[in-house]
Design a protein around this motif. Sequence first.
Motif, PDB file in Angstrom:
ATOM      1  N   LYS A   1      -0.731   6.796  -1.949  1.00 56.56           N
ATOM      2  CA  LYS A   1      -0.679   5.832  -0.847  1.00 56.56           C
ATOM      3  C   LYS A   1      -2.030   5.595  -0.184  1.00 56.56           C
ATOM      4  O   LYS A   1      -2.100   4.983   0.883  1.00 56.56           O
ATOM      5  CB  LYS A   1       0.368   6.274   0.178  1.00 56.56           C
ATOM      6  N   LYS A   2      -3.104   6.098  -0.779  1.00 65.08           N
ATOM      7  CA  LYS A   2      -4.436   5.820  -0.255  1.00 65.08           C
ATOM      8  C   LYS A   2      -4.646   4.309  -0.179  1.00 65.08           C
ATOM      9  O   LYS A   2      -4.286   3.563  -1.094  1.00 65.08           O
ATOM     10  CB  LYS A   2      -5.497   6.446  -1.167  1.00 65.08           C
ATOM     11  N   PHE A   3      -5.209   3.850   0.943  1.00 65.32           N
ATOM     12  CA  PHE A   3      -5.443   2.422   1.117  1.00 65.32           C
ATOM     13  C   PHE A   3      -6.455   1.947   0.082  1.00 65.32           C
ATOM     14  O   PHE A   3      -7.553   2.504  -0.048  1.00 65.32           O
ATOM     15  CB  PHE A   3      -5.954   2.127   2.523  1.00 65.32           C
TER      16      PHE A   3
ATOM     17  N   TYR B   1      -0.766   3.433   8.153  1.00 61.94           N
ATOM     18  CA  TYR B   1       0.639   3.390   8.543  1.00 61.94           C
ATOM     19  C   TYR B   1       0.803   2.434   9.713  1.00 61.94           C
ATOM     20  O   TYR B   1      -0.090   2.304  10.555  1.00 61.94           O
ATOM     21  CB  TYR B   1       1.133   4.782   8.960  1.00 61.94           C
TER      22      TYR B   1
ATOM     23  N   GLN C   1       0.836  -1.202   0.000  1.00 64.00           N
ATOM     24  CA  GLN C   1       0.000   0.000   0.000  1.00 64.00           C
ATOM     25  C   GLN C   1       0.871   1.253   0.000  1.00 64.00           C
ATOM     26  O   GLN C   1       0.595   2.228  -0.709  1.00 64.00           O
ATOM     27  CB  GLN C   1      -0.914   0.012   1.233  1.00 64.00           C
ATOM     28  N   LEU C   2       1.947   1.240   0.795  1.00 60.69           N
ATOM     29  CA  LEU C   2       2.786   2.430   0.934  1.00 60.69           C
ATOM     30  C   LEU C   2       3.797   2.577  -0.191  1.00 60.69           C
ATOM     31  O   LEU C   2       4.437   3.621  -0.312  1.00 60.69           O
ATOM     32  CB  LEU C   2       3.509   2.396   2.284  1.00 60.69           C
TER      33      LEU C   2
ATOM     34  N   LYS D   1      -5.167   6.614   4.408  1.00 56.56           N
ATOM     35  CA  LYS D   1      -3.936   5.831   4.284  1.00 56.56           C
ATOM     36  C   LYS D   1      -3.787   5.003   5.561  1.00 56.56           C
ATOM     37  O   LYS D   1      -4.401   5.300   6.585  1.00 56.56           O
ATOM     38  CB  LYS D   1      -2.717   6.746   4.126  1.00 56.56           C
TER      39      LYS D   1
ATOM     40  N   ARG E   1      -4.831   4.851  11.012  1.00 57.44           N
ATOM     41  CA  ARG E   1      -5.368   5.443   9.787  1.00 57.44           C
ATOM     42  C   ARG E   1      -5.017   6.925   9.741  1.00 57.44           C
ATOM     43  O   ARG E   1      -4.952   7.597  10.768  1.00 57.44           O
ATOM     44  CB  ARG E   1      -6.891   5.295   9.725  1.00 57.44           C
TER      45      ARG E   1
END
Length: 445
Positions: A265-267, A319, A259-260, A317, A296
């Motif tokens: 980088k939006k999920f 993390y 995802q990153l 996103k 989130r």
Amino acid sequence: MYRRKIEVFLNKWKSMADRKPLVIKGCRQCGKTSSVKAFARLNYDNIIYMDFHEKKELCSLFTGSLDVDYLTMVISAAIPGALFVPYKTCIIFDEIQDCPQARASLKFFKQDGRYDVICTGSLLGVNGYKSREMQEQEEATSVPVGFEHIVDMYPMDFEEWLWANNIPDATFGFLRMSLEKEIPVPDAIHHRMRQLLLEYVIVGGMPEAIKTFLNTHDVNQMLTVQRNIVDEYKVDMVKYARSEDKSKIRECFESIPRQLSKDNKKFTYSVVRKGGRSKDYISSLQWIEDAGIVRRCYNLSITELPLGGNAIYDCFKIYMTDTGLFISMLDDGTQSDILNGNMGSYKGAVYENLMADILGKMGRKLYYFQKTDSLEIDFVIRYKGECVPVECKARTGNAKSLKTLLNHPEKYKVLHAVKCGDYNVGRTGSVLTIPFYMAFMLEEL
């Protein structure tokens, strides 16, 4: 035993005249138990410690009456040496999520008032995803609302990492003065802090990983500790999740590095599995967040306070809560690349997760702003009473999006911005430039 910020809270709690049983929740291995034990040893004559994860048979002590006199009787009979002296005894319930009836007893301990109770829990935020056996047990157990004081604890943050490296208080004062006056940090301090920051990126805040690294300086030994913790998380996903959710939760978790790695980088659920949709994975993603493993970061509809009121809650996103665990999920050799500054195209993801780690461990909720593909701000925070965009640059960068916002205050309501990167303190117009190692000083004022 490292100096932890939770110590300040524990001392404050102890001084409360009408204190409630304390529940400290946080992800596994973040140091809850060691901090509580150290505090209890300093402040109580007697300690009764019960670990419901390691000794599941202790849960049977709470299947009958929850009257305090009855509980002290059965606990003292089951634990040799347990001594209940009124007003001089601390009872520690470790991993209390594994014994719901023990949590229910907190109401009675509060009403009785003779004993202080401190609980820790790694998965107290996980609701609705426990095994069916645990769900059935909890259906008959009420959480003692109003009879417990709940506080979050995180892995060690960057400031605590500096304490572990014996950085003196005078240095912190000097750094804060440099930030306040917006003057560069002297080269000797600057270079030392840069090196400590790079080490923190790969070590993170798990106390056992920090202990291993500081004692051995062996990255491979540290990596083994980190990956064991990640494996424990995966075991929890199997143990506590419903059967139909186990694989989905793991898929969501293991998709985080991918995802990153994206420019945007939006999920995206299709990254979890081809053709994946929100309805298939939204509860699985919530499980990982509730377990304290990820955070989130929500997109904003407009860069304006209050941030929470302008968040777009279906656009976010993800993390990792801890930068060290995130790096441990990447390829072998990534640690060396980071220490040598050779991260290639993935450096944006590394430094964004670092900033999410720092801001999140400050207790901040995370927000970003993306209007178009060419207008994206990594983070947006409340700072000195204003809505302030924060850009993360691994080294140098033009920060075009910041300029766009600042050039149109009538549209974006932004007057000041912060740029974090591998450089010293400075200012260019409305943009304050700071080194990454100062990010933890951007307190919400």
